[in-house]
Design an enzyme around this catalytic site. Sequence first.
Site, PDB file in Angstrom:
ATOM      1  N   GLU A 214       0.886  -1.175   0.000  1.00 10.34           N
ATOM      2  CA  GLU A 214       0.000   0.000   0.000  1.00 10.34           C
ATOM      3  C   GLU A 214       0.915   1.215   0.000  1.00 10.34           C
ATOM      4  O   GLU A 214       1.459   1.599   1.036  1.00 10.34           O
ATOM      5  CB  GLU A 214      -0.890  -0.014   1.248  1.00 10.34           C
ATOM      6  N   CYS A 248      -2.042   9.621   2.877  1.00  9.43           N
ATOM      7  CA  CYS A 248      -1.636   9.028   1.592  1.00  9.43           C
ATOM      8  C   CYS A 248      -2.616   9.363   0.480  1.00  9.43           C
ATOM      9  O   CYS A 248      -2.212   9.479  -0.675  1.00  9.43           O
ATOM     10  CB  CYS A 248      -1.499   7.522   1.728  1.00  9.43           C
TER      11      CYS A 248
HETATM   12  P1  NAD Z   1       8.193   4.379   5.470  1.00  7.80           P
HETATM   13  O1  NAD Z   1       8.329   3.586   4.273  1.00  7.80           O
HETATM   14  O2  NAD Z   1       9.313   5.243   5.897  1.00  7.80           O
HETATM   15  O3  NAD Z   1       7.877   3.464   6.750  1.00  7.80           O
HETATM   16  C1  NAD Z   1       6.855   2.505   6.775  1.00  7.80           C
HETATM   17  C2  NAD Z   1       7.304   1.321   7.577  1.00  7.80           C
HETATM   18  O4  NAD Z   1       8.451   0.768   6.960  1.00  7.80           O
HETATM   19  C3  NAD Z   1       7.688   1.627   9.029  1.00  7.80           C
HETATM   20  O5  NAD Z   1       7.116   0.663   9.893  1.00  7.80           O
HETATM   21  C4  NAD Z   1       9.193   1.534   9.026  1.00  7.80           C
HETATM   22  O6  NAD Z   1       9.686   1.021  10.238  1.00  7.80           O
HETATM   23  C5  NAD Z   1       9.471   0.580   7.906  1.00  7.80           C
HETATM   24  N1  NAD Z   1      10.776   0.825   7.272  1.00  7.80           N
HETATM   25  C6  NAD Z   1      11.388   2.024   7.121  1.00  7.80           C
HETATM   26  N2  NAD Z   1      12.544   1.866   6.468  1.00  7.80           N
HETATM   27  C7  NAD Z   1      12.684   0.546   6.208  1.00  7.80           C
HETATM   28  C8  NAD Z   1      13.681  -0.231   5.546  1.00  7.80           C
HETATM   29  N3  NAD Z   1      14.781   0.326   5.019  1.00  7.80           N
HETATM   30  N4  NAD Z   1      13.483  -1.549   5.430  1.00  7.80           N
HETATM   31  C9  NAD Z   1      12.376  -2.117   5.927  1.00  7.80           C
HETATM   32  N5  NAD Z   1      11.405  -1.436   6.576  1.00  7.80           N
HETATM   33  C10 NAD Z   1      11.553  -0.120   6.727  1.00  7.80           C
HETATM   34  O7  NAD Z   1       6.899   5.185   5.181  1.00  7.80           O
HETATM   35  P2  NAD Z   1       6.395   6.346   5.971  1.00  7.80           P
HETATM   36  O8  NAD Z   1       7.266   7.538   5.765  1.00  7.80           O
HETATM   37  O9  NAD Z   1       6.164   5.852   7.342  1.00  7.80           O
HETATM   38  O10 NAD Z   1       4.979   6.636   5.274  1.00  7.80           O
HETATM   39  C11 NAD Z   1       4.821   7.599   4.275  1.00  7.80           C
HETATM   40  C12 NAD Z   1       4.492   6.979   2.946  1.00  7.80           C
HETATM   41  O11 NAD Z   1       3.512   5.984   3.087  1.00  7.80           O
HETATM   42  C13 NAD Z   1       3.928   7.956   1.938  1.00  7.80           C
HETATM   43  O12 NAD Z   1       4.508   7.704   0.690  1.00  7.80           O
HETATM   44  C14 NAD Z   1       2.450   7.626   1.892  1.00  7.80           C
HETATM   45  O13 NAD Z   1       1.812   7.948   0.697  1.00  7.80           O
HETATM   46  C15 NAD Z   1       2.476   6.161   2.142  1.00  7.80           C
HETATM   47  N6  NAD Z   1       1.225   5.722   2.721  1.00  7.80           N
HETATM   48  C16 NAD Z   1       0.438   4.922   1.996  1.00  7.80           C
HETATM   49  C17 NAD Z   1      -0.778   4.526   2.505  1.00  7.80           C
HETATM   50  C18 NAD Z   1      -1.711   3.626   1.756  1.00  7.80           C
HETATM   51  O14 NAD Z   1      -2.667   3.180   2.358  1.00  7.80           O
HETATM   52  N7  NAD Z   1      -1.458   3.341   0.498  1.00  7.80           N
HETATM   53  C19 NAD Z   1      -1.144   4.935   3.782  1.00  7.80           C
HETATM   54  C20 NAD Z   1      -0.292   5.751   4.502  1.00  7.80           C
HETATM   55  C21 NAD Z   1       0.911   6.128   3.962  1.00  7.80           C
END
Ligand code: NAD
Length: 460
Positions: A214, A248
């Site tokens: 997502e 998002c």
């Molecule tokens: P992120 O990718 O930084 O983090 C999300 C999760 O991934 C966290 O739990 C984090 O611990 C983990 N993570 C971070 N770096 C990682 C790595 N190198 N390897 C493995 N796991 C890792 O995302 P964010 O900044 O928390 O969220 C923002 C983004 O999420 C935006 O792009 C937004 O559009 C998207 N988003 C999408 C939805 C949806 O439903 N499609 C909902 C909310 C946010």
Amino acid sequence: MNDFAAMSELHVLRNFYESGATRPYEFRKQQLLLLKAAVLKYEQEIYVALHTDLKKSAEEAYATESGLVLAEINLALRQLRRWMKPRRILPDLVNLPSSGRIHADPLGVVLIIAPWNYPLQLCLIPLVGAIAAGNCAVLKPSELAPATSAIIQKIISEIYPPAYIKVVEGDGSVVIPEMMQQFRFDHVFYTGSIPVGKIIYQLAAKTLTPVTLELGGKSPAIVEKDADITVSTRRIVLGKFANAGQTCVAPDYVLVHEDIAEAFTRKLVQTIQDFFGKDAQKSADYGKIINARRFDQLASYLKDGELVYGGKTDRTSLYFSPTVLKNITAGSAIMTDEIFGPVLPILTFSTTEEAAAIVRQHPDPLAFYLFTSDKVKEKTWLDQTRFGGGCVNNTVWHFANHRFPFGGIGNSGIGAYHGKHSFNTFSHEKAVMKTPLWLDPAIKYPPFKGKLKWFKRFIR
Ligand code: NAD
């Protein structure tokens, strides 16, 4: 015990799953009831956590987080028996008189990874689907929303044994690769950014683990000449500036017809003030930026256009006022990045084709919003645009209807969830044909010579 030690315990979840304990309807129902009771019991603590992490008001926290979790649980409780029932399939001619059924089988042990922006519901709504479908789960809340991560940990460890549902906290870039390398999950459900989504996909590929991704993207709001300006500005302002733009499915940018651009922009600014007052920092309904890194990123976009409204910031309290920009510099970062904050660029267009060309520069948005009263334009836009989901004459609220599948396409994600769609995501459709013994015609067996004409009659 630290999280690394906890990782070596993941096999305990596999054992619990394989014991069959999670499969019966009664078990799943009880776990959903426990989760519902805990979300209600910790209502105030949840509000405090979401206020600490993102300055959400109790009203916003309920409407966009805990209320949605409760609605998802209630739907699952109402529908679970029906969802679990094997579906009868009509036999084909060759297999008569066999009967067929599709069984919704749990996947096993699943990993749910959540981001920080709606840190409660983006963790617990997928969990509802995983529980309803009969799985064990590991939850990885976002470390960037530590207060919410802590309340999730508290709730889950209070109501579920760690052999069934386990929360693993910590730096995702460390603990997630560790877990995925040490243990083969049966599914990984990830919500977050595109770059990390690609890392998760690569990690999963090594063990052929299926994923739901997502992701995000640049979701446009198109305002045609015939749009209702008053209603469209209200709905765009709500969708864009809720949670200080860190949504998002928020409209990332507005494309407004040039003939109404001035009137639209004036009304938009007026609406921002109506909703959040002249100083949004004093508004209980206006949130804060998650951290200084994101704050600095957002501040860098201010140079990418002409300031129409806002631009007021306070790095210490992570306040970033609702901001509107126009005359956007071509090719600037604000039009290549997903903004994910309270900065709204307004671009104008003269023809639908021109607007469509701008939308195509950012393919496969997670959401798409169209404001028009013209049915022909509506059909043209919906037919020509690829997007995850969206609204005509509204923004973001399609997310709240759990009868819709929620998910992206292409760049914005793989797979979908909510309600029955979550149940399907966390289930395997197991096809089973049962053949009675009383009919076993020789035509089905060798020698086949001379049977071709019969095969052609039955198999077509
Ligand atoms: P992120 O990718 O930084 O983090 C999300 C999760 O991934 C966290 O739990 C984090 O611990 C983990 N993570 C971070 N770096 C990682 C790595 N190198 N390897 C493995 N796991 C890792 O995302 P964010 O900044 O928390 O969220 C923002 C983004 O999420 C935006 O792009 C937004 O559009 C998207 N988003 C999408 C939805 C949806 O439903 N499609 C909902 C909310 C946010």
